[in-house]
Write a protein that holds these residues in place. Structure first.
Motif, PDB file in Angstrom:
ATOM      1  N   SER A  84       0.861  -1.183   0.000  1.00  0.00           N
ATOM      2  CA  SER A  84       0.000   0.000   0.000  1.00  0.00           C
ATOM      3  C   SER A  84       0.894   1.228   0.000  1.00  0.00           C
ATOM      4  O   SER A  84       1.641   1.463   0.942  1.00  0.00           O
ATOM      5  CB  SER A  84      -0.911   0.008   1.236  1.00  0.00           C
ATOM      6  N   LEU A  85       0.828   2.007  -1.091  1.00  0.00           N
ATOM      7  CA  LEU A  85       1.694   3.167  -1.251  1.00  0.00           C
ATOM      8  C   LEU A  85       0.883   4.332  -1.799  1.00  0.00           C
ATOM      9  O   LEU A  85       0.231   4.203  -2.838  1.00  0.00           O
ATOM     10  CB  LEU A  85       2.865   2.834  -2.176  1.00  0.00           C
ATOM     11  N   GLN A  86       0.914   5.453  -1.099  1.00  0.00           N
ATOM     12  CA  GLN A  86       0.135   6.626  -1.502  1.00  0.00           C
ATOM     13  C   GLN A  86       1.020   7.664  -2.177  1.00  0.00           C
ATOM     14  O   GLN A  86       2.145   7.926  -1.756  1.00  0.00           O
ATOM     15  CB  GLN A  86      -0.556   7.273  -0.301  1.00  0.00           C
ATOM     16  N   ILE A  87       0.478   8.287  -3.235  1.00  0.00           N
ATOM     17  CA  ILE A  87       1.150   9.395  -3.919  1.00  0.00           C
ATOM     18  C   ILE A  87       0.653  10.689  -3.270  1.00  0.00           C
ATOM     19  O   ILE A  87      -0.370  11.252  -3.659  1.00  0.00           O
ATOM     20  CB  ILE A  87       0.829   9.383  -5.422  1.00  0.00           C
ATOM     21  N   ASP A  88       1.351  11.144  -2.252  1.00  0.00           N
ATOM     22  CA  ASP A  88       0.917  12.341  -1.529  1.00  0.00           C
ATOM     23  C   ASP A  88       1.138  13.608  -2.336  1.00  0.00           C
ATOM     24  O   ASP A  88       0.321  14.533  -2.297  1.00  0.00           O
ATOM     25  CB  ASP A  88       1.681  12.459  -0.203  1.00  0.00           C
ATOM     26  N   GLU A  89       2.249  13.666  -3.075  1.00  0.00           N
ATOM     27  CA  GLU A  89       2.571  14.867  -3.839  1.00  0.00           C
ATOM     28  C   GLU A  89       3.515  14.506  -4.974  1.00  0.00           C
ATOM     29  O   GLU A  89       4.435  13.711  -4.808  1.00  0.00           O
ATOM     30  CB  GLU A  89       3.229  15.916  -2.937  1.00  0.00           C
ATOM     31  N   LEU A  90       3.268  15.095  -6.137  1.00  0.00           N
ATOM     32  CA  LEU A  90       4.182  14.943  -7.262  1.00  0.00           C
ATOM     33  C   LEU A  90       4.051  16.180  -8.143  1.00  0.00           C
ATOM     34  O   LEU A  90       3.084  16.345  -8.883  1.00  0.00           O
ATOM     35  CB  LEU A  90       3.876  13.680  -8.068  1.00  0.00           C
ATOM     36  N   VAL A  91       5.021  17.085  -8.016  1.00  0.00           N
ATOM     37  CA  VAL A  91       5.026  18.339  -8.762  1.00  0.00           C
ATOM     38  C   VAL A  91       6.247  18.330  -9.661  1.00  0.00           C
ATOM     39  O   VAL A  91       7.388  18.310  -9.176  1.00  0.00           O
ATOM     40  CB  VAL A  91       5.075  19.556  -7.811  1.00  0.00           C
ATOM     41  N   TYR A  92       6.010  18.330 -10.971  1.00  0.00           N
ATOM     42  CA  TYR A  92       7.138  18.242 -11.905  1.00  0.00           C
ATOM     43  C   TYR A  92       6.886  19.081 -13.142  1.00  0.00           C
ATOM     44  O   TYR A  92       5.816  19.017 -13.756  1.00  0.00           O
ATOM     45  CB  TYR A  92       7.360  16.786 -12.336  1.00  0.00           C
ATOM     46  N   GLN A  93       7.884  19.903 -13.495  1.00  0.00           N
ATOM     47  CA  GLN A  93       7.951  20.591 -14.780  1.00  0.00           C
ATOM     48  C   GLN A  93       9.372  20.416 -15.311  1.00  0.00           C
ATOM     49  O   GLN A  93      10.335  20.545 -14.543  1.00  0.00           O
ATOM     50  CB  GLN A  93       7.638  22.080 -14.633  1.00  0.00           C
ATOM     51  N   PRO A  94       9.531  20.120 -16.595  1.00  0.00           N
ATOM     52  CA  PRO A  94      10.876  19.889 -17.134  1.00  0.00           C
ATOM     53  C   PRO A  94      11.831  21.045 -16.845  1.00  0.00           C
ATOM     54  O   PRO A  94      11.465  22.213 -16.959  1.00  0.00           O
ATOM     55  CB  PRO A  94      10.619  19.755 -18.645  1.00  0.00           C
ATOM     56  N   ASN A  95      13.039  20.672 -16.433  1.00  0.00           N
ATOM     57  CA  ASN A  95      14.127  21.628 -16.190  1.00  0.00           C
ATOM     58  C   ASN A  95      13.858  22.592 -15.034  1.00  0.00           C
ATOM     59  O   ASN A  95      14.504  23.637 -14.941  1.00  0.00           O
ATOM     60  CB  ASN A  95      14.439  22.421 -17.466  1.00  0.00           C
ATOM     61  N   MET A 111      12.147   1.524  -6.755  1.00  0.00           N
ATOM     62  CA  MET A 111      11.949   2.782  -7.456  1.00  0.00           C
ATOM     63  C   MET A 111      13.247   3.187  -8.141  1.00  0.00           C
ATOM     64  O   MET A 111      14.317   3.136  -7.546  1.00  0.00           O
ATOM     65  CB  MET A 111      11.486   3.870  -6.495  1.00  0.00           C
ATOM     66  N   VAL A 112      13.121   3.579  -9.410  1.00  0.00           N
ATOM     67  CA  VAL A 112      14.253   4.077 -10.181  1.00  0.00           C
ATOM     68  C   VAL A 112      13.977   5.537 -10.503  1.00  0.00           C
ATOM     69  O   VAL A 112      12.991   5.854 -11.182  1.00  0.00           O
ATOM     70  CB  VAL A 112      14.462   3.266 -11.471  1.00  0.00           C
ATOM     71  N   SER A 113      14.827   6.424 -10.006  1.00  0.00           N
ATOM     72  CA  SER A 113      14.585   7.855 -10.114  1.00  0.00           C
ATOM     73  C   SER A 113      14.548   8.332 -11.562  1.00  0.00           C
ATOM     74  O   SER A 113      15.305   7.865 -12.411  1.00  0.00           O
ATOM     75  CB  SER A 113      15.673   8.635  -9.371  1.00  0.00           C
ATOM     76  N   GLY A 114      13.674   9.319 -11.799  1.00  0.00           N
ATOM     77  CA  GLY A 114      13.586   9.967 -13.098  1.00  0.00           C
ATOM     78  C   GLY A 114      14.176  11.369 -13.057  1.00  0.00           C
ATOM     79  O   GLY A 114      15.032  11.685 -12.222  1.00  0.00           O
ATOM     80  N   ALA A 115      13.669  12.240 -13.932  1.00  0.00           N
ATOM     81  CA  ALA A 115      14.248  13.573 -14.108  1.00  0.00           C
ATOM     82  C   ALA A 115      14.077  14.452 -12.872  1.00  0.00           C
ATOM     83  O   ALA A 115      14.975  15.218 -12.514  1.00  0.00           O
ATOM     84  CB  ALA A 115      13.617  14.252 -15.327  1.00  0.00           C
TER      85      ALA A 115
END
Length: 204
Positions: A84-95, A111-115
């Motif tokens: 059970s894993l919740q996505i509490d926050e994910l704010v992303y804009q390129p660069n 988990m494998v990190s992205g940008a």
């Protein structure tokens, strides 16, 4: 006075927008096998391949289940049984610096990190019942049970693990730590090839 269908639809849309569910998806399900679902707006929905995931979704799996999700910054999440894993926050804009916060209540994941997590100024945090983990640009694995947390760094990067008053920093590939409820001493060790293979098997 009875509520009209139009009014009910408007109120539902307003509630969805107010918590972010009606926004664009933050990820896509690439693989789902077994009992896979998401908890969204206090309702449970079956989650299958190509289904989106949204901010504040809680990802859930049952026995003999697997789920693989790619987020908008190309972070990859692999989830194993009884998780059970919740996505509490994910704010992303390129660069641009972004923010991510996940809560693992129980289960096993990789988990494998992205940008997002490789951009200076970004923050990426995982909360568990036994520790708070700050993540910096890496590939890592974890398993949370009722009274034990195991975290392992699988590649270059850093895991900064805060448990009570103790801070453990993993910076070398294959370093791992086990945190047990009620125990104050935490030792860092190096995974053997057999242990690495066993860990990966839990999410493959």
């Amino acid at each position: 006075m009875k509520n009209s269908p139009l009014l009910l639809a408007f109120l539902f849309s307003f509630v969805c927008a107010s918590i972010g569910w009606a926004n664009e998806p933050v990820g896509t399900t690439l693989r789902a096998s077994g009992a896979t679902s998401v908890l969204r707006l206090e309702n449970v929905f079956s989650q299958r391949k190509d289904d989106p995931v949204f901010w504040q979704d809680t990802i859930k799996t049952g026995a003999a289940s697997r789920m693989e999700i790619r987020f908008i910054d190309n972070t990859m999440l692999y989830v194993g049984d009884h998780s059970s894993l919740q996505i509490d926050e994910l704010v992303y804009q390129p660069n641009k610096p972004g923010r991510a916060f996940f809560t693992l209540s129980q289960g096993v994941f990789r988990m494998v990190s992205g940008a997002l997590n490789k951009m200076d100024g970004s923050t990426f945090t995982l909360q568990t019942p036994l520790a708070t983990i700050g993540i910096r640009g890496t590939d890592f694995w974890g398993h949370q049970t009722a009274d034990k947390l195991t975290m392992a760094l699988l590649d270059d990067g850093e895991l900064r693990i805060t448990s009570g008053k103790e801070i453990i920093v993993l910076t070398n590939p294959l370093e791992a730590v086990v945190i047990e409820k009620g125990k104050n001493t935490v030792d860092v060790f190096t995974l053997t090839p057999e242990q690495v293979a066993q860990a990966k098997k839990t999410i493959e």
